[in-house]
Design a protein around this motif. Structure first.
Motif, PDB file in Angstrom:
ATOM      1  N   PHE A   7       0.846  -1.182   0.000  1.00 22.06           N
ATOM      2  CA  PHE A   7       0.000   0.000   0.000  1.00 22.06           C
ATOM      3  C   PHE A   7       0.884   1.236   0.000  1.00 22.06           C
ATOM      4  CE2 PHE A   7      -2.437  -3.403   1.700  1.00 22.06           C
ATOM      5  CZ  PHE A   7      -3.749  -3.164   1.348  1.00 22.06           C
ATOM      6  N   ALA A   8       0.628   2.147  -0.911  1.00 22.38           N
ATOM      7  CA  ALA A   8       1.358   3.414  -0.944  1.00 22.38           C
ATOM      8  C   ALA A   8       0.345   4.544  -0.888  1.00 22.38           C
ATOM      9  CB  ALA A   8       2.191   3.528  -2.223  1.00 22.38           C
ATOM     10  N   TYR A   9       0.694   5.651  -0.284  1.00 20.53           N
ATOM     11  CA  TYR A   9      -0.240   6.771  -0.246  1.00 20.53           C
ATOM     12  C   TYR A   9       0.423   8.005  -0.850  1.00 20.53           C
ATOM     13  CZ  TYR A   9       2.279   8.418   3.916  1.00 20.53           C
ATOM     14  OH  TYR A   9       3.236   8.865   4.789  1.00 20.53           O
ATOM     15  N   ALA A  10      -0.390   8.855  -1.432  1.00 16.42           N
ATOM     16  CA  ALA A  10       0.118  10.047  -2.101  1.00 16.42           C
ATOM     17  C   ALA A  10      -0.060  11.265  -1.202  1.00 16.42           C
ATOM     18  CB  ALA A  10      -0.628  10.262  -3.413  1.00 16.42           C
ATOM     19  N   ALA A  11       0.958  12.086  -1.122  1.00 15.78           N
ATOM     20  CA  ALA A  11       0.909  13.304  -0.315  1.00 15.78           C
ATOM     21  C   ALA A  11       0.946  14.524  -1.230  1.00 15.78           C
ATOM     22  CB  ALA A  11       2.096  13.348   0.644  1.00 15.78           C
ATOM     23  N   ARG A  82       0.428  -7.038  -5.455  1.00 17.64           N
ATOM     24  CA  ARG A  82      -0.870  -6.361  -5.383  1.00 17.64           C
ATOM     25  C   ARG A  82      -0.628  -4.989  -4.792  1.00 17.64           C
ATOM     26  NH1 ARG A  82      -4.049 -10.008  -8.308  1.00 17.64           N
ATOM     27  NH2 ARG A  82      -3.147 -12.038  -7.856  1.00 17.64           N
ATOM     28  N   LEU A  83      -1.192  -3.962  -5.402  1.00 23.70           N
ATOM     29  CA  LEU A  83      -0.931  -2.592  -4.970  1.00 23.70           C
ATOM     30  C   LEU A  83      -2.233  -1.822  -4.769  1.00 23.70           C
ATOM     31  CD1 LEU A  83       1.947  -1.756  -7.469  1.00 23.70           C
ATOM     32  CD2 LEU A  83       2.204  -2.188  -5.010  1.00 23.70           C
ATOM     33  N   ILE A  84      -2.276  -1.018  -3.713  1.00 27.67           N
ATOM     34  CA  ILE A  84      -3.366  -0.056  -3.506  1.00 27.67           C
ATOM     35  C   ILE A  84      -2.721   1.295  -3.254  1.00 27.67           C
ATOM     36  CG2 ILE A  84      -5.272   0.657  -2.043  1.00 27.67           C
ATOM     37  CD1 ILE A  84      -5.987  -2.202  -1.593  1.00 27.67           C
ATOM     38  N   PHE A  85      -3.077   2.264  -4.074  1.00 26.44           N
ATOM     39  CA  PHE A  85      -2.564   3.628  -3.939  1.00 26.44           C
ATOM     40  C   PHE A  85      -3.657   4.482  -3.302  1.00 26.44           C
ATOM     41  CE2 PHE A  85      -0.596   1.818  -7.811  1.00 26.44           C
ATOM     42  CZ  PHE A  85       0.705   1.756  -7.353  1.00 26.44           C
ATOM     43  N   VAL A  86      -3.359   5.064  -2.151  1.00 26.70           N
ATOM     44  CA  VAL A  86      -4.353   5.801  -1.376  1.00 26.70           C
ATOM     45  C   VAL A  86      -3.992   7.282  -1.350  1.00 26.70           C
ATOM     46  CG1 VAL A  86      -5.541   5.970   0.831  1.00 26.70           C
ATOM     47  CG2 VAL A  86      -4.630   3.757   0.071  1.00 26.70           C
ATOM     48  N   THR A  87      -4.918   8.117  -1.761  1.00 28.97           N
ATOM     49  CA  THR A  87      -4.714   9.564  -1.668  1.00 28.97           C
ATOM     50  C   THR A  87      -5.702  10.152  -0.673  1.00 28.97           C
ATOM     51  OG1 THR A  87      -6.361  10.398  -3.245  1.00 28.97           O
ATOM     52  CG2 THR A  87      -4.324   9.492  -4.162  1.00 28.97           C
ATOM     53  N   THR A  88      -5.489  11.397  -0.294  1.00 23.44           N
ATOM     54  CA  THR A  88      -6.552  12.118   0.384  1.00 23.44           C
ATOM     55  C   THR A  88      -7.555  12.545  -0.679  1.00 23.44           C
ATOM     56  OG1 THR A  88      -5.131  14.044   0.239  1.00 23.44           O
ATOM     57  CG2 THR A  88      -5.201  12.919   2.353  1.00 23.44           C
ATOM     58  N   TYR A  89      -8.558  13.328  -0.293  1.00 15.18           N
ATOM     59  CA  TYR A  89      -9.591  13.727  -1.240  1.00 15.18           C
ATOM     60  C   TYR A  89      -8.973  14.467  -2.434  1.00 15.18           C
ATOM     61  CZ  TYR A  89     -12.855  12.681   2.534  1.00 15.18           C
ATOM     62  OH  TYR A  89     -13.562  12.056   3.520  1.00 15.18           O
ATOM     63  N   SER A  94     -14.186   8.825  -1.002  1.00 15.39           N
ATOM     64  CA  SER A  94     -14.391   7.395  -0.796  1.00 15.39           C
ATOM     65  C   SER A  94     -14.727   6.666  -2.088  1.00 15.39           C
ATOM     66  CB  SER A  94     -15.489   7.171   0.247  1.00 15.39           C
ATOM     67  OG  SER A  94     -15.116   7.729   1.474  1.00 15.39           O
ATOM     68  N   HIS A  95     -13.978   6.958  -3.142  1.00 17.04           N
ATOM     69  CA  HIS A  95     -14.161   6.297  -4.429  1.00 17.04           C
ATOM     70  C   HIS A  95     -12.936   5.445  -4.698  1.00 17.04           C
ATOM     71  CE1 HIS A  95     -15.068   5.734  -8.715  1.00 17.04           C
ATOM     72  NE2 HIS A  95     -13.810   6.034  -8.953  1.00 17.04           N
ATOM     73  N   MET A  96     -13.174   4.234  -5.199  1.00 16.41           N
ATOM     74  CA  MET A  96     -12.060   3.354  -5.515  1.00 16.41           C
ATOM     75  C   MET A  96     -12.240   2.777  -6.908  1.00 16.41           C
ATOM     76  SD  MET A  96     -11.176   1.351  -1.963  1.00 16.41           S
ATOM     77  CE  MET A  96     -11.041   2.256  -0.421  1.00 16.41           C
ATOM     78  N   GLU A  97     -11.118   2.542  -7.583  1.00 12.43           N
ATOM     79  CA  GLU A  97     -11.127   1.998  -8.928  1.00 12.43           C
ATOM     80  C   GLU A  97     -10.019   0.968  -9.037  1.00 12.43           C
ATOM     81  OE1 GLU A  97     -10.295   3.538 -13.535  1.00 12.43           O
ATOM     82  OE2 GLU A  97     -10.790   4.976 -11.944  1.00 12.43           O
ATOM     83  N   THR A  98     -10.351  -0.216  -9.564  1.00 11.93           N
ATOM     84  CA  THR A  98      -9.386  -1.298  -9.680  1.00 11.93           C
ATOM     85  C   THR A  98      -9.165  -1.675 -11.130  1.00 11.93           C
ATOM     86  OG1 THR A  98      -9.879  -2.240  -7.510  1.00 11.93           O
ATOM     87  CG2 THR A  98      -8.938  -3.736  -9.133  1.00 11.93           C
ATOM     88  N   GLY A  99      -7.905  -1.832 -11.488  1.00 14.15           N
ATOM     89  CA  GLY A  99      -7.535  -2.313 -12.808  1.00 14.15           C
ATOM     90  C   GLY A  99      -6.414  -3.321 -12.670  1.00 14.15           C
ATOM     91  N   GLY A 100      -6.698  -4.608 -12.932  1.00 17.27           N
ATOM     92  CA  GLY A 100      -5.683  -5.643 -12.768  1.00 17.27           C
ATOM     93  C   GLY A 100      -5.218  -5.755 -11.333  1.00 17.27           C
ATOM     94  N   PRO A 101      -3.905  -5.744 -11.082  1.00 22.24           N
ATOM     95  CA  PRO A 101      -3.379  -5.927  -9.731  1.00 22.24           C
ATOM     96  C   PRO A 101      -3.210  -4.620  -8.961  1.00 22.24           C
ATOM     97  CG  PRO A 101      -1.574  -5.947 -11.258  1.00 22.24           C
ATOM     98  CD  PRO A 101      -2.817  -5.779 -12.087  1.00 22.24           C
ATOM     99  N   ALA A 102      -3.894  -3.545  -9.375  1.00 24.38           N
ATOM    100  CA  ALA A 102      -3.725  -2.253  -8.704  1.00 24.38           C
ATOM    101  C   ALA A 102      -5.068  -1.586  -8.467  1.00 24.38           C
ATOM    102  CB  ALA A 102      -2.833  -1.332  -9.533  1.00 24.38           C
ATOM    103  N   THR A 103      -5.156  -0.867  -7.351  1.00 26.72           N
ATOM    104  CA  THR A 103      -6.352  -0.107  -6.983  1.00 26.72           C
ATOM    105  C   THR A 103      -5.946   1.307  -6.622  1.00 26.72           C
ATOM    106  OG1 THR A 103      -7.563  -2.038  -6.145  1.00 26.72           O
ATOM    107  CG2 THR A 103      -8.229   0.110  -5.305  1.00 26.72           C
ATOM    108  N   ALA A 104      -6.710   2.274  -7.103  1.00 28.33           N
ATOM    109  CA  ALA A 104      -6.548   3.659  -6.673  1.00 28.33           C
ATOM    110  C   ALA A 104      -7.713   3.993  -5.750  1.00 28.33           C
ATOM    111  CB  ALA A 104      -6.533   4.601  -7.871  1.00 28.33           C
TER     112      ALA A 104
END
Length: 253
Positions: A7-11, A82-89, A94-104
């Motif tokens: 899991f990685a998050y964007a600042a 498997r990756l999930i990229f988490v940002t603030t608003y 609270s919207h998520m989108e998945t494509g293959g092995p990654a989720t934003a």
């Protein structure tokens, strides 16, 4: 098998609540134990929360591919598949989108654990868990107990049809049987496209159909077609399920 996860998050600059590494670690703490329990200990998730990744612009942070490009470098060398990229608003709450092995994921991390689990299900190839029971008819997110149904405030279960897709449950033959709780035991009956399981907290046998139904919000791949209390029956395509009581099912063909 072990299933690595990262899991990685964007600042970036925002006046809204920030997602931090510490907050995300706290949110995700229950995920590995839940996955292990739902797969009867056959699969394990190794979760690592990676340091922040800087997003160059708001436009980039609103685009799935932009987030992916900005964050994937952070996972190099971690062996995460498997990756999930988490940002603030950014553009959505609270919207998520998945494509293959990654989720934003756009939104705060503190209240999103069931959604993360839902999106991981998509990464592992699961569709939505629908329901088709009158009088409502077909409801895309209608299962109510499966994590692949609609958003819930708590971690739901993975139901029998999806457990079979994950390879952690091998249903029994199309014959009468005494089913134990699907939450604890890999017990189910498969009759062609139909699978029956016992939910002990509902005191019901649920029958689902393996089918693919397209929808704008994403396809479903299993549909709940009957909830049988003791004494009730369901018939379809030449097979009848009768729930005697407490998970004892009589199958007639």
């Amino acid at each position: 098998p072990n299933v690595p996860g990262g899991f990685a998050y964007a600042a970036y600059m925002t006046s809204l609540p920030k997602v931090t590494q510490a907050a995300l670690q706290k949110t995700l703490a229950a995920l590995p134990a839940w996955w292990s329990k739902e797969t009867y200990g056959q699969q394990q998730l190794n979760v690592t929360v990676l340091p922040a990744v800087n997003i160059d612009s708001v436009a980039q942070s609103c685009d799935f591919h932009g987030i992916y490009e900005a964050g994937v470098a952070a996972a190099r060398g971690t062996n995460a598949d498997r990756l999930i990229f988490v940002t603030t608003y950014a553009c959505w709450s609270s919207h998520m989108e998945t494509g293959g092995p990654a989720t934003a994921a756009w939104g705060t991390s503190q209240d999103s654990l069931p959604e993360y689990a839902h999106e991981l299900g998509h990464q592992f190839g699961l569709g939505h868990a629908a329901r088709h029971i009158l009088p409502e008819g077909f409801v895309l997110y209608g299962n109510g107990a499966d994590i692949m149904s609609g958003p819930r405030p708590e971690l739901n279960h993975i139901m029998a049809d999806h457990k079979e897709m994950l390879g952690v449950l091998k249903p029994g033959a199309c014959a009468s049987a005494k089913l134990r709780s699907i939450y604890v035991y890999p017990d189910a009956i498969r009759c062609g496209a139909y699978i029956a399981e016992y939910l002990d907290d509902w005191h019901e046998v649920w029958v689902s159909k393996r089918e693919h139904v397209a929808a704008p919000q994403g396809p479903s791949d299993t549909t709940l077609v009957a909830r049988l209390a003791a004494g009730q029956i369901y018939s379809a395509e030449g097979v009848t399920f009768r729930h005697v009581s407490e998970g004892r099912v009589v199958v007639t063909k």
